[in-house]
Design a protein around this motif. Structure first.
Motif: not given
Length: 363
Positions: A75, A88-89, A94, A97-98, A115, A117, A119, A147, A174
């Motif tokens: 990312v 995004t992912d 989560k 990643i953040q 960005y 996230g 899922h 975020t 997240a």
């Protein structure tokens, strides 16, 4: 419906990444693909999921679909390599990643804003691009986890992505997401795996007694264990917390079984079993609707080609919609049992209609 910005680059051509690409490509979105495995990339391209990324391409939206252990770094790399792109992912934890984005904010000053996230709550015990399909996400929840710095256009892009592939976007932070998936996904995976592990030393004549209940409980135990080691490690705190609650209930059950006291057995087991029954009634129904108890109709089904399609056709002729369907096979007999779940109040109607058409059907 607003389309996500294109071209869309999907990094990671496994089950989820290829399914995302196939769903987008089916709606005419320009999709670019990248993977460290040439074989996975070639297979995804051959399925029509998109074309391989070239050095001249400038994606406007990047979907990172790599294993969790690599997701944070990929990312951050995508945010740095394509400074105009939104990212995004699809990883199932989560917060990690953040944290990676925050740690690298000095290298990518505008990264956090571009960005958000994601899922998708969809998958399979199978893996790889060969298991992918464009309908994988239809009607499934897709968590969207911005975020504090996420810009509106980044959030909108992930919501649009979810809608475009047929999913239902649910926006949450997240930490709330990670606690939620510990309860509804990660701990069930652990429990299914622990139950399946008990079968390893079981004699063959014990395993011969297996039925649909065991298969239901253990199905997901056949999932990719390398992936699950990463997921459980990334969400260790929340998973541990939920497992501690499970352990407390297990200790109560074990303790009362050891006492042999009938009164205590009735009280404790009754409370635990009733709590579990109530829990099943909280699981959302079809398309995320309120939970409802369905009518079940059982139909004997000969194990030969065409019987299932004939049964479904006769059910449709009766004007009854199938809400769910499961099959079980009789031990040693060329006969199966179909359990058809229908809307409350329609069970008897379906039994009468199928019986009149020659089926052995009952509730």
């Amino acid at each position: 419906m607003t389309l996500p910005p294109a071209p869309v680059l999907v990094i990671g051509c496994g089950l989820i990444g290829t399914s995302v690409a196939l769903a987008l490509a089916a709606h005419g979105t320009e999709v670019l693909l990248d993977d460290t495995s040439d074989a996975h990339l070639a297979e995804a391209v051959s399925q029509g999921a998109g074309v391989g990324l070239s050095s001249d391409d400038e994606p406007r939206f990047v979907v990172v679909a790599v294993p969790p252990v690599h997701a944070g770094a990929v990312v951050v790399e995508a945010l740095h390599r394509w400074p105009q792109a939104l990212v995004t992912d699809v990883t199932s934890v989560k917060s990690r990643i953040q944290d990676a984005i925050v740690e690298q904010s000095h290298a990518v000053p505008t990264g956090a804003g571009r960005y958000a996230g994601g899922h998708p709550m969809a998958g399979s015990e199978l893996s790889g691009p060969g298991a992918a399909n464009a309908q994988l996400f239809e009607g499934r929840p897709w968590a969207v986890t911005p975020t504090a710095a996420t810009r509106p256009e980044a959030l909108d892009a992930v919501v649009d992505l979810a809608l475009q592939v047929g999913a239902v976007p649910i926006i949450m932070n997240a930490s709330a997401h990670d606690r939620a998936v510990a309860v509804v996904s990660h701990v069930p995976q652990v429990m299914a795996t622990l139950t399946a592990a008990r079968l390893n030393d079981a004699p063959d004549n014990h395993l011969a007694l297996s039925g649909a209940g065991l298969r239901d409980v253990t199905r997901i135990a056949g999932s990719d264990m390398a992936l699950w080691r990463q997921i459980l490690g990334d969400n260790a705190a929340d998973v541990r917390s939920v497992l501690a609650e499970v352990r407390a209930d297990l200790d109560r059950v074990i303790g009362v079984l050891e006492t042999g006291d009938d009164a205590q057995l009735d009280a404790v087991l009754g409370e635990v079993l009733e709590s579990g029954r109530r829990g099943t009634q909280l699981i959302p129904g079809k398309h995320g609707s309120a939970p409802s108890r369905l009518d079940s109709v059982f139909v004997q089904l000969a194990d030969r080609p065409g019987e299932l399609s004939r049964l479904m056709a006769h059910t449709g002729e009766a004007g009854v919609n199938i809400e769910d369907l499961r099959l079980d096979h009789d031990l040693g007999r060329p006969v199966g049992l179909a359990e058809i779940s229908v809307a409350p109040g329609l069970g008897e109607t379906l039994v009468e209609a199928l019986t009149s058409r020659g089926w052995t059907a009952y509730r």
